[in-house]
Design a protein around this motif. Structure first.
Motif, short mmCIF file in Angstrom:
data_model
loop_
_atom_site.label_atom_id
_atom_site.label_comp_id
_atom_site.label_asym_id
_atom_site.label_seq_id
_atom_site.Cartn_x
_atom_site.Cartn_y
_atom_site.Cartn_z
N UNK A 258 0.82 -1.20 0.00
CA UNK A 258 0.00 0.00 0.00
C UNK A 258 0.86 1.26 0.00
N UNK A 259 1.94 1.25 0.78
CA UNK A 259 2.82 2.42 0.83
C UNK A 259 3.49 2.66 -0.52
N UNK A 260 3.90 1.60 -1.19
CA UNK A 260 4.54 1.74 -2.50
C UNK A 260 3.53 2.26 -3.52
N UNK A 261 2.34 1.71 -3.48
CA UNK A 261 1.31 2.16 -4.43
C UNK A 261 0.99 3.65 -4.21
N UNK A 262 0.86 4.06 -2.96
CA UNK A 262 0.61 5.47 -2.66
C UNK A 262 1.76 6.34 -3.15
N UNK A 263 2.98 5.86 -2.99
CA UNK A 263 4.15 6.63 -3.41
C UNK A 263 4.15 6.85 -4.92
N UNK A 264 3.82 5.82 -5.68
CA UNK A 264 3.81 5.96 -7.14
C UNK A 264 2.68 6.87 -7.60
N UNK A 265 1.54 6.78 -6.94
CA UNK A 265 0.45 7.71 -7.28
C UNK A 265 0.86 9.14 -6.94
N UNK A 266 1.62 9.32 -5.86
CA UNK A 266 2.12 10.65 -5.52
C UNK A 266 3.13 11.15 -6.54
N UNK A 267 3.97 10.26 -7.04
CA UNK A 267 4.92 10.63 -8.09
C UNK A 267 4.19 11.09 -9.34
N UNK A 268 3.12 10.40 -9.68
CA UNK A 268 2.34 10.77 -10.86
C UNK A 268 1.76 12.17 -10.70
N UNK A 269 1.20 12.44 -9.53
CA UNK A 269 0.64 13.78 -9.28
C UNK A 269 1.73 14.84 -9.34
N UNK B 125 4.54 14.84 -11.11
CA UNK B 125 4.95 15.10 -12.49
C UNK B 125 3.93 16.01 -13.17
N UNK B 126 2.65 15.70 -13.02
CA UNK B 126 1.63 16.56 -13.61
C UNK B 126 1.63 17.95 -12.99
N UNK B 127 1.85 18.02 -11.67
CA UNK B 127 1.88 19.32 -11.01
C UNK B 127 3.00 20.20 -11.53
N UNK C 176 2.82 23.95 -13.75
CA UNK C 176 3.50 25.19 -13.37
C UNK C 176 4.45 25.70 -14.44
N UNK C 177 4.72 24.91 -15.48
CA UNK C 177 5.70 25.30 -16.51
C UNK C 177 5.23 24.77 -17.85
N UNK C 178 4.78 25.62 -18.76
CA UNK C 178 4.28 25.16 -20.05
C UNK C 178 5.31 24.36 -20.85
N UNK C 179 6.58 24.58 -20.61
CA UNK C 179 7.62 23.84 -21.33
C UNK C 179 7.67 22.37 -20.92
N UNK C 180 7.01 22.04 -19.81
CA UNK C 180 7.06 20.67 -19.31
C UNK C 180 5.79 19.86 -19.61
N UNK C 181 4.82 20.49 -20.26
CA UNK C 181 3.58 19.79 -20.57
C UNK C 181 3.87 18.57 -21.44
N UNK C 182 3.29 17.45 -21.09
CA UNK C 182 3.45 16.16 -21.77
C UNK C 182 4.68 15.39 -21.32
N UNK D 107 -3.57 16.14 -19.92
CA UNK D 107 -4.37 16.28 -18.71
C UNK D 107 -4.06 15.14 -17.74
N UNK D 108 -4.28 15.40 -16.48
CA UNK D 108 -3.98 14.41 -15.45
C UNK D 108 -4.68 13.09 -15.74
N UNK D 109 -3.91 12.01 -15.69
CA UNK D 109 -4.43 10.66 -15.87
C UNK D 109 -3.95 9.81 -14.70
N UNK D 110 -4.84 9.22 -13.92
CA UNK D 110 -4.40 8.38 -12.81
C UNK D 110 -3.72 7.12 -13.31
N UNK D 111 -2.92 6.52 -12.45
CA UNK D 111 -2.22 5.29 -12.80
C UNK D 111 -2.67 4.16 -11.89
N UNK D 112 -2.48 2.96 -12.37
CA UNK D 112 -2.72 1.76 -11.57
C UNK D 112 -1.39 1.00 -11.49
N UNK D 113 -0.56 1.33 -10.49
CA UNK D 113 0.76 0.71 -10.40
C UNK D 113 0.66 -0.80 -10.22
#
Length: 266
Positions: free
Chosen positions: A85-96, A98-100, A104-110, A193-199
């Motif tokens: 569970x902790x690993x799964x939460x960590x990867x979901x946090x990493x995904x958020x 990256x999108x965040x 904040x920077x248009x040069x980083x979109x995608x 756009x933000x897309x959730x992941x299923x690690x």
């Protein structure tokens, strides 16, 4: 006293202009850096130790930024990754994260990255991935000198051990006769756009004699699994890492190559 040996390297390969791969081994990170000589680190077995690779998406902006963000985040929170569970939460946090950063920077979109790795605890090995970077395991550890433990060089112990893929590739089904594809169906970031992941996360008891290989597809695309298994049956630690890197380079080095070999020692 039991300890963890990790031998790793990261290289641009022969056909890329830069290295967009990143690597984390406990508190140590390597981002967009070339290391032709494997680096070997030792850690006491106890506090959870994360070992992971992240492969920035080619053809997208700032792949090296996304991969570096992920491994640095995993490095900070690695000691707390003591359950699936902790690993799964960590990867979901990493995904958020990256999108965040892209928000904040248009040069980083995608921008986006894959990730794959293990967390070694006192009692278990947690395996995880998002994307097509991989984690393998092989029973029958080789010792520091190179030959599998208990072997005599001619008939080494573990010579029949198979290399097992523990990760789950996020790729579409392959056509008959097709071994690899550049299409990835799930990544951290990588879309407008933000897309959730299923690690993909799993765990197994810590087993003496089992080694793990964590790597990007810059190794597995040009080098078949049976060839990687042959190297791990014959060599250990830094020599194994070097020989696998050399195999990818001999096959044309079409992509960035990052890998880590993990072994438990006494």
């Amino acid at each position: 006293m039991a300890y963890i040996v990790v031998s790793a390297l990261s290289h641009t390969g022969l056909q890329r202009d830069r290295n967009e791969d990143s690597l984390v081994i406990g508190p140590w990170t390597l981002c967009s850096t070339v290391t032709e000589s494997p680096q070997t680190l030792l850690f006491p077995l106890g506090t959870p130790l994360v070992v992971a690779v992240a492969d920035g998406l080619g053809g997208h902006p700032a792949g090296e930024v996304a991969s570096a963000m992920v491994v640095r985040r995993l490095s900070r929170i690695g000691p707390d990754l003591d359950s699936e569970e902790a690993v799964r939460d960590a990867l979901e946090g990493c995904n958020r994260a990256v999108y965040g950063a892209a928000d904040d920077d248009p040069d980083l979109i995608m921008m986006g990255t894959t990730v794959a790795g293990v967390v070694v605890t006192e009692a278990s090995v947690l395996t995880f991935n998002v994307g097509d970077s991989r984690v393998y395991a092989m029973d029958g550890a080789a010792d520091e000198g190179g030959a599998p433990a208990g072997g005599d060089g001619e008939n080494p112990a573990g010579e029949c051990a198979a290399l097992r893929e523990l990760s789950v590739d996020d790729n579409p089904p392959l056509a008959p006769g097709q071994r690899t594809t550049a299409v990835v169906t799930q990544t951290l970031g990588g879309t407008p756009d933000f897309t959730p992941v299923e690690p993909h996360v799993s765990s197994a008891p810590l087993a003496a004699g089992t080694r793990h290989l964590v790597c990007t597809d810059g190794l597995t695309d040009p080098v078949p699994d049976d060839a990687l298994g042959d190297v791990l049956r014959e060599h250990a630690d830094g020599r194994a890492a070097f020989e696998m890197w050399k195999s990818a380079m001999d096959a044309g080095g079409p992509d960035n190559i990052t890998l880590a070999v993990i072994r438990i020692g006494e």
